[in-house]
Design an enzyme around this catalytic site. Structure first.
Site, PDB file in Angstrom:
ATOM      1  N   HIS A   1       1.059  -0.759   0.004  1.00 55.15           N
ATOM      2  CA  HIS A   1       0.264   0.066   0.232  1.00 55.15           C
ATOM      3  C   HIS A   1       1.028   1.020   0.447  1.00 55.15           C
ATOM      4  CE1 HIS A   1       0.803  -0.871   4.027  1.00 55.15           C
ATOM      5  NE2 HIS A   1       1.293   0.257   4.201  1.00 55.15           N
TER       6      HIS A   1
ATOM      7  N   HIS B   1       5.684   5.679  -1.045  1.00 52.53           N
ATOM      8  CA  HIS B   1       6.339   4.947  -1.412  1.00 52.53           C
ATOM      9  C   HIS B   1       5.676   3.258  -1.481  1.00 52.53           C
ATOM     10  CE1 HIS B   1       6.918   5.529   3.350  1.00 52.53           C
ATOM     11  NE2 HIS B   1       7.126   4.004   2.574  1.00 52.53           N
TER      12      HIS B   1
HETATM   13  P1  ATP Z   1       5.619  -3.199  11.232  1.00 58.97           P
HETATM   14  O1  ATP Z   1       5.946  -2.113  12.712  1.00 58.97           O
HETATM   15  O2  ATP Z   1       5.374  -4.923  12.316  1.00 58.97           O
HETATM   16  O3  ATP Z   1       6.545  -4.063  11.199  1.00 58.97           O
HETATM   17  P2  ATP Z   1       4.069  -2.110   9.957  1.00 58.97           P
HETATM   18  O4  ATP Z   1       4.729  -1.149   9.934  1.00 58.97           O
HETATM   19  O5  ATP Z   1       3.300  -2.692   7.958  1.00 58.97           O
HETATM   20  O6  ATP Z   1       4.639  -3.665  10.601  1.00 58.97           O
HETATM   21  P3  ATP Z   1       2.627  -0.346  11.789  1.00 58.97           P
HETATM   22  O7  ATP Z   1       3.329  -0.529  11.746  1.00 58.97           O
HETATM   23  O8  ATP Z   1       1.018  -0.439  12.059  1.00 58.97           O
HETATM   24  O9  ATP Z   1       2.552  -1.807  10.791  1.00 58.97           O
HETATM   25  O10 ATP Z   1       2.150   0.377  10.022  1.00 58.97           O
HETATM   26  C1  ATP Z   1       0.873   0.605   9.299  1.00 58.97           C
HETATM   27  C2  ATP Z   1       1.336   1.637   8.271  1.00 58.97           C
HETATM   28  O11 ATP Z   1       2.108   2.893   8.738  1.00 58.97           O
HETATM   29  C3  ATP Z   1       3.135   0.989   7.653  1.00 58.97           C
HETATM   30  O12 ATP Z   1       2.968   1.803   5.969  1.00 58.97           O
HETATM   31  C4  ATP Z   1       3.886   1.713   8.031  1.00 58.97           C
HETATM   32  O13 ATP Z   1       5.146   2.311   7.371  1.00 58.97           O
HETATM   33  C5  ATP Z   1       3.401   3.138   8.284  1.00 58.97           C
HETATM   34  N1  ATP Z   1       3.641   3.607   9.500  1.00 58.97           N
HETATM   35  C6  ATP Z   1       3.804   3.632  10.418  1.00 58.97           C
HETATM   36  N2  ATP Z   1       4.353   3.916  11.271  1.00 58.97           N
HETATM   37  C7  ATP Z   1       4.506   4.822  11.101  1.00 58.97           C
HETATM   38  C8  ATP Z   1       4.662   6.903  11.642  1.00 58.97           C
HETATM   39  N3  ATP Z   1       5.619   6.526  12.414  1.00 58.97           N
HETATM   40  N4  ATP Z   1       5.166   7.614  10.863  1.00 58.97           N
HETATM   41  C9  ATP Z   1       4.500   6.958   9.391  1.00 58.97           C
HETATM   42  N5  ATP Z   1       4.230   6.158   8.874  1.00 58.97           N
HETATM   43  C10 ATP Z   1       4.421   4.650   9.777  1.00 58.97           C
END
Ligand code: ATP
Ligand code: MG
Length: 206
Positions: A72, A157
Site C-alpha cells: 500500500h 513509497h
Molecule cells: P511492522 O511495524 O510490524 O513492521 P507495519 O509497519 O506494516 O508492520 P504498522 O506499524 O501498523 O505496520 O504501520 C502501518 C503503516 O503505517 C505502514 O505503512 C507503516 O510504514 C506506516 N507507519 C507506521 N508508523 C509510522 C510512523 N511513525 N510514521 C509514518 N508512517 C508510519
C-alpha cells in the site's frame, strides 16, 4: 456531523465500508485501534512491486519481506486511536476536493536507520503533486478534528521489506502508472506474527 449510530451519509457519499456498529470514540475491547490511511493498489501494480521484491531477493537481499497483499502507499499514519468517525469525516472532507489522479512507480530505494539494515521500498512518483495536495488537505482536516499533527513528511513509497540487508547496488527502474481512485482507513493488527490490515472506511475521489 458525526453520528455514532449511523454513518449512512458517509457510507452513501463515499461508498465506503464504515463500520456502523463501532461508532465514534467507542473502544473495541477497551483497546485503541492502530489506524492509518493509505492508497490501495490495483493488482497489476502489486505484481510490479512484487517483481521488484523478487529481483531484490535474487540480488541476494534478506530481511522481513512484506506479503504483496499488504502492499500500500501510506498517506497518513494515525496510530492508536478510537476516533473512527472523526477520521472518516476528515477523509470525506479531504476527498471532496480531490479528483482521481495518476501515480507512477519508480526505482528501488531504502530508508536506513541507525542499524546496518534498512526498509526497502519502491519509490512512487506524484508528478502532478496531487498526492501531496491531498496529504496537506487531509492533514488540515484531521488537525481540525483534534488529531495530532503528522510527524513525518510525505515520501510516497511502497514498502517491500524491513530489516533488509544486502541491497547495496540494487536498482530496478520501473515506470508503471495507475490512477488513484480513493483512500482507505485501515486498522493494523499483528495476527500470529503477520500484519493484517483491515479496511474500515473508504472515500472515493470524484
Ligand atoms: P511492522 O511495524 O510490524 O513492521 P507495519 O509497519 O506494516 O508492520 P504498522 O506499524 O501498523 O505496520 O504501520 C502501518 C503503516 O503505517 C505502514 O505503512 C507503516 O510504514 C506506516 N507507519 C507506521 N508508523 C509510522 C510512523 N511513525 N510514521 C509514518 N508512517 C508510519
Ligand atoms: Mg511499523
Amino acid at each position: 456531523q458525526c453520528k455514532p449510530h449511523g454513518a449512512g451519509a458517509l457510507a452513501k457519499s463515499g461508498g465506503g465500508l464504515y463500520n456502523e456498529g463501532t461508532g465514534s470514540h467507542k473502544t473495541k475491547g477497551g483497546h485503541a485501534m492502530r489506524l492509518f490511511i493509505a492508497i490501495a493498489l490495483p493488482p497489476d501494480i502489486r505484481r510490479a512491486a512484487a517483481d521488484t521484491a523478487a529481483r531484490l531477493r535474487a540480488h541476494g537481499a534478506e530481511g522481513r519481506f512484506v506479503p504483496p497483499e499488504n502492499y500500500h502507499i501510506t498517506l497518513r499514519f494515525i496510530g492508536e486511536s478510537n476516533a473512527l468517525c472523526e477520521a472518516a469525516e476528515a477523509m470525506h472532507s479531504a476527498a471532496r476536493d480531490c479528483r482521481p489522479f495518476l501515480l507512477r512507480l519508480s526505482d528501488y530505494g531504502a530508508f536506513s536507520g541507525k542499524s546496518e539494515s534498512s526498509t526497502g521500498f519502491v519509490t512512487v512518483r506524484d508528478d502532478q503533486g496531487e498526492l501531496r495536495r491531498l496529504y496537506e488537505t487531509l492533514e488540515a482536516a484531521l488537525w481540525e478534528r483534534g488529531f495530532d499533527r503528522g510527524r513525518s513528511r510525505l515520501m510516497p513509497h511502497i514498502t517491500l521489506g524491513r530489516s533488509i540487508t544486502g541491497d547495496t547496488g540494487f536498482a530496478c527502474p520501473r515506470n508503471e502508472a495507475f490512477t488513484a481512485q480513493g483512500m482507505t482507513l485501515y486498522e493494523s493488527q499483528s495476527v500470529r506474527g503477520q500484519m493484517a490490515y483491515t479496511p474500515l472506511h473508504k472515500e472515493l475521489f470524484v
